[in-house]
Design a protein around this motif. Structure first.
Motif, PDB file in Angstrom:
ATOM      1  N   THR A 151     -15.468  83.572  36.641  1.00  0.00           N
ATOM      2  CA  THR A 151     -16.697  83.273  35.552  1.00  0.00           C
ATOM      3  C   THR A 151     -17.989  83.649  36.460  1.00  0.00           C
ATOM      4  O   THR A 151     -19.161  83.760  35.650  1.00  0.00           O
ATOM      5  N   TYR A 168     -10.859  89.998  35.321  1.00  0.00           N
ATOM      6  CA  TYR A 168     -11.915  89.897  34.373  1.00  0.00           C
ATOM      7  C   TYR A 168     -13.130  89.274  35.336  1.00  0.00           C
ATOM      8  O   TYR A 168     -12.865  88.090  35.829  1.00  0.00           O
ATOM      9  N   ASP A 188      -7.879  91.097  24.613  1.00  0.00           N
ATOM     10  CA  ASP A 188      -8.420  90.586  25.871  1.00  0.00           C
ATOM     11  C   ASP A 188      -9.277  89.350  25.327  1.00  0.00           C
ATOM     12  O   ASP A 188      -9.428  88.169  25.888  1.00  0.00           O
ATOM     13  N   ILE A 189     -10.151  89.382  24.495  1.00  0.00           N
ATOM     14  CA  ILE A 189     -10.961  88.608  23.851  1.00  0.00           C
ATOM     15  C   ILE A 189     -10.213  87.194  23.358  1.00  0.00           C
ATOM     16  O   ILE A 189     -10.532  86.007  23.723  1.00  0.00           O
ATOM     17  N   LEU A 192      -8.703  85.339  26.464  1.00  0.00           N
ATOM     18  CA  LEU A 192      -9.622  84.769  27.505  1.00  0.00           C
ATOM     19  C   LEU A 192     -10.251  83.362  26.779  1.00  0.00           C
ATOM     20  O   LEU A 192     -10.224  82.508  27.255  1.00  0.00           O
ATOM     21  N   SER A 193     -10.211  83.655  25.384  1.00  0.00           N
ATOM     22  CA  SER A 193     -10.935  82.525  24.505  1.00  0.00           C
ATOM     23  C   SER A 193      -9.742  81.293  24.418  1.00  0.00           C
ATOM     24  O   SER A 193     -10.181  80.051  24.798  1.00  0.00           O
ATOM     25  N   GLU A 204     -18.825  82.488  28.440  1.00  0.00           N
ATOM     26  CA  GLU A 204     -19.021  83.334  27.280  1.00  0.00           C
ATOM     27  C   GLU A 204     -18.224  84.538  27.467  1.00  0.00           C
ATOM     28  O   GLU A 204     -18.308  85.504  28.289  1.00  0.00           O
ATOM     29  N   VAL A 205     -17.299  84.851  26.472  1.00  0.00           N
ATOM     30  CA  VAL A 205     -16.259  85.888  26.802  1.00  0.00           C
ATOM     31  C   VAL A 205     -17.042  87.340  26.861  1.00  0.00           C
ATOM     32  O   VAL A 205     -16.361  88.190  27.515  1.00  0.00           O
ATOM     33  N   GLU A 206     -17.836  87.556  26.077  1.00  0.00           N
ATOM     34  CA  GLU A 206     -18.418  88.764  25.852  1.00  0.00           C
ATOM     35  C   GLU A 206     -19.324  89.117  26.997  1.00  0.00           C
ATOM     36  O   GLU A 206     -19.552  90.417  27.128  1.00  0.00           O
TER      37      GLU A 206
END
Length: 221
Positions: A151, A168, A188-189, A192-193, A204-206
């Motif tokens: 992160t 990531y 992926d989104i 991860l979420s 924030e995944v984005e």
């Protein structure tokens, strides 16, 4: 049979603690609380039972190595090679770890709610490794499969000679040989979420970029 065994004291050695764990498991104990600040190495190693371990204090190298099903929570910091060659189970660290987190991991999940050192997830073969902080260089060196999620910032040579799997990173990093950066896809989104929800990670995944291999066989052109 005891439902819970507390092992406490800085006068205890690695051998003594691991012997008490072994005897407890034979007695069908399912929860162990270990309190120690001597930065002992090789605690809670090679556990095959689905038992719960809570470690409080400061710990050394190879904590949870060869884990094969245990749930391990560390409230404190650990040394090098956390979860080395783990095959199943879960390790959560409420602190920081040094070099080599998840080296050679086959499966299972490792979460560090802090920073980590060099070589996170080297030779990862299928595990999920989450660092909720910054790491240093050479994450994912020669990794074959699985996921590494950071992160914060990663260092130099991220994904160096990566063969498979995904890295990531939300912060800054420099890719290594045979690594390329791509945008997140829908899968992926979603992945991860779910992980962030499950492990209470506020990210924030984005903001994440995905690092994968460029070629399957870079050595042969």
């Amino acid at each position: 049979m005891k439902t819970e065994l507390v092992i406490s004291g800085d006068d205890l050695s690695t051998r003594k603690i691991n012997k008490m764990i072994k005897e407890g498991l034979k007695d069908n104990t399912k929860k162990f609380i270990i309190e120690n600040n001597k930065k002992l190495d090789s605690l809670v190693v090679g556990i095959r039972e689905e038992a719960e371990f809570i470690l409080k204090g400061e710990f050394g190298d190879f904590i949870g190595a060869l884990n094969d099903g245990a749930q391990i929570k560390v409230i404190g910091n650990t040394g090098r090679y956390l979860g080395d060659n783990m095959t199943a189970g879960e390790i959560i660290v409420e602190g920081s770890a040094e070099d080599g987190v998840g080296f050679g991991t086959y499966n299972g999940t490792i979460v560090v709610h802090g920073d980590a050192g060099n070589g996170v997830g080297q030779l990862n073969k299928g595990g999920t490794i989450i660092i909720d902080g910054d790491i240093k260089d050479l994450a994912g060196l020669y990794m074959l499969s699985g996921d590494i999620i950071v992160t914060g910032d990663a260092g130099k040579d991220t994904g160096d000679w990566i063969i498979g799997g995904n890295i990531y990173v939300a912060g800054d990093f420099e890719t290594g040989t045979n690594a390329k950066v791509s945008k997140l896809e829908k899968e992926d989104i979603l992945k991860l979420s779910k992980l962030f929800y499950d492990y209470g990670i506020e990210a924030e995944v984005e903001e994440f970029k995905k690092i994968q291999r460029k070629k399957l066989r870079p050595f042969y052109g």
